[in-house]
Design an enzyme around this catalytic site. Structure first.
Site, PDB file in Angstrom:
ATOM      1  N   ASP A 110     -17.954 -34.145  -0.221  1.00 25.22           N
ATOM      2  CA  ASP A 110     -18.722 -35.070   0.613  1.00 25.22           C
ATOM      3  C   ASP A 110     -18.820 -34.607   2.060  1.00 25.22           C
ATOM      4  OD1 ASP A 110     -16.033 -35.504   1.153  1.00 25.22           O
ATOM      5  OD2 ASP A 110     -15.960 -37.438   0.158  1.00 25.22           O
ATOM      6  N   ASN A 181      -9.154 -47.894  -1.250  1.00 25.27           N
ATOM      7  CA  ASN A 181      -9.918 -48.860  -2.048  1.00 25.27           C
ATOM      8  C   ASN A 181     -10.314 -48.281  -3.406  1.00 25.27           C
ATOM      9  OD1 ASN A 181     -11.873 -47.026  -1.395  1.00 25.27           O
ATOM     10  ND2 ASN A 181     -13.207 -48.442  -0.303  1.00 25.27           N
ATOM     11  N   HIS A 183     -11.779 -45.322  -3.926  1.00 24.46           N
ATOM     12  CA  HIS A 183     -12.966 -44.452  -3.979  1.00 24.46           C
ATOM     13  C   HIS A 183     -12.598 -43.011  -4.307  1.00 24.46           C
ATOM     14  CE1 HIS A 183     -12.870 -43.573   0.650  1.00 24.46           C
ATOM     15  NE2 HIS A 183     -12.362 -42.552   0.015  1.00 24.46           N
ATOM     16  N   GLU A 188     -17.974 -45.385  -3.342  1.00 26.69           N
ATOM     17  CA  GLU A 188     -17.259 -46.601  -2.967  1.00 26.69           C
ATOM     18  C   GLU A 188     -17.287 -47.635  -4.092  1.00 26.69           C
ATOM     19  OE1 GLU A 188     -15.504 -46.485  -0.432  1.00 26.69           O
ATOM     20  OE2 GLU A 188     -16.552 -45.991   1.426  1.00 26.69           O
TER      21      GLU A 188
HETATM   22  C1  GLP Z   1     -12.044 -39.723   2.567  1.00 29.65           C
HETATM   23  C2  GLP Z   1     -12.616 -38.629   1.679  1.00 29.65           C
HETATM   24  C3  GLP Z   1     -12.042 -38.719   0.310  1.00 29.65           C
HETATM   25  C4  GLP Z   1     -10.530 -38.768   0.393  1.00 29.65           C
HETATM   26  C5  GLP Z   1     -10.123 -40.013   1.112  1.00 29.65           C
HETATM   27  C6  GLP Z   1      -8.644 -40.182   1.235  1.00 29.65           C
HETATM   28  O1  GLP Z   1     -12.664 -40.921   2.359  1.00 29.65           O
HETATM   29  N1  GLP Z   1     -14.033 -38.692   1.595  1.00 29.65           N
HETATM   30  O2  GLP Z   1     -12.481 -37.614  -0.456  1.00 29.65           O
HETATM   31  O3  GLP Z   1      -9.984 -38.730  -0.889  1.00 29.65           O
HETATM   32  O4  GLP Z   1     -10.672 -39.939   2.406  1.00 29.65           O
HETATM   33  O5  GLP Z   1      -8.214 -39.787   2.504  1.00 29.65           O
HETATM   34  P1  GLP Z   1      -6.729 -39.381   2.844  1.00 29.65           P
HETATM   35  O6  GLP Z   1      -6.452 -38.149   2.057  1.00 29.65           O
HETATM   36  O7  GLP Z   1      -6.745 -39.085   4.323  1.00 29.65           O
HETATM   37  O8  GLP Z   1      -5.878 -40.524   2.473  1.00 29.65           O
END
Ligand code: GLP
Length: 293
Positions: A110, A181, A183, A188
């Site tokens: 992403d 959440n 995702h 989402e």
């Molecule tokens: C963002 C990314 C996701 C990732 C998520 C979790 O939203 N787009 O791909 O899995 O964050 O983030 P973190 O690893 O900082 O908890």
């Protein structure tokens, strides 16, 4: 380090070494107590440093085994704080002359939208910093969705991104984090019938308030966090031949439990992984696993 075929051996005897670790970590010793089977896939519960080393080792083993055979590897990569140490291990092995990315192609999950790749908060800049510029991955081997594409052309760009992956033979391994959440990528939670959720294409999405709140640390204030992003779709993620999900900390415990043992629902995108559970391995620390048992 000797090359291993991670896909063939992961369930029985994965030996993990790191140039940073004095001793090698022998998974057979810890597997009986840390390995569990859930509807969402195989789950290895171990301290975060071991989980990070296992994930990096799994990727390195895949790259080495294919390179030895003269083949190519297509990796799906993730951003966020979760995979940073995994990239550190891969970079360290490369610096030690133990791992080459010369035959690797990467696709990231992403990117924020709109977002310039030159912006230090972009996922392109994140990947350059944490992995791409530390290893032998040239710009034309790495692909991120482009946050500068004009709004009228995002659909076409997302479609092209999926075509490039397919033309490269599909994703051999997708590394995934999990949002608080539930995702995956930036897919989402949504009120959608499951069959429609499973078919979601790569596209522009509106970011969930929880996601924007979590991104505040990178943008200084919530008002600076983009409202939209480009994300690989659910269908493209689930099409990967293997999927490695990482989740650490108590903040992920609910999302982990709902994804692994909850109903399959678009309200928890991680639960959609249950539909391809034989391809999925979860690496979680005890805090993230705390609602599973
Ligand atoms: C963002 C990314 C996701 C990732 C998520 C979790 O939203 N787009 O791909 O899995 O964050 O983030 P973190 O690893 O900082 O908890």
């Amino acid at each position: 380090m000797r090359p291993l075929d991670a896909g063939r051996r992961r369930r029985r005897s994965l030996t993990v070494t790191s140039p940073r670790a004095e001793a090698s970590l022998s998974v057979p010793d810890i597997l009986p107590s840390c390995r569990h089977e859930f509807p969402g896939g195989t789950v290895l519960v171990c301290p975060r440093p071991e989980a990070e080393l296992l994930a990096a080792s799994r990727i390195a083993d895949l790259v080495r085994s294919r390179t030895v055979e003269g083949g190519r590897v297509v990796l799906g990569l993730a951003t966020g704080s979760t995979p940073i140490a995994v990239y550190d291990h891969l970079a360290a092995w490369h610096e030690a002359g133990q791992l080459s990315f010369g035959r690797v192609t990467t696709y990231n999950l992403d990117e924020y939208y709109p977002m310039s790749p030159a912006d230090p908060r972009s996922y392109r800049a994140f990947m350059d910093r944490h992995l791409f510029h530390r290893v032998n991955l040239a710009a034309n081997q790495t692909h991120l969705l482009d946050g500068t594409v004009p709004a009228a052309h995002t659909g076409e760009h997302c479609h092209d991104f999926e075509r490039w992956i397919a033309a490269d033979g599909g994703l051999d391994l997708q590394l995934l984090g999990l949002g608080r959440n539930g995702h995956i990528g930036f897919n989402e939670p949504a009120d959608l019938p499951t069959d429609q959720a499973l078919a979601l294409p790569t596209r522009v999405v509106a970011l969930h308030p929880t996601t924007r709140a979590d991104a505040m640390k990178d943008f200084g204030a919530e008002a600076n966090v983009p409202h939209h992003a480009l994300t690989m779709g659910i269908a493209a993620i689930l099409a990967a031949r293997s999927i490695l999900v990482l989740a650490f900390g108590s903040g992920k415990a609910d999302a982990v439990a709902q994804s692994l043992v909850g109903p399959i629902s678009a309200r928890v995108p991680g639960s959609l992984l249950q539909t391809v559970s034989s391809q999925v391995t979860w690496l979680v620390d005890p805090a993230a696993a705390s609602r599973l048992f």
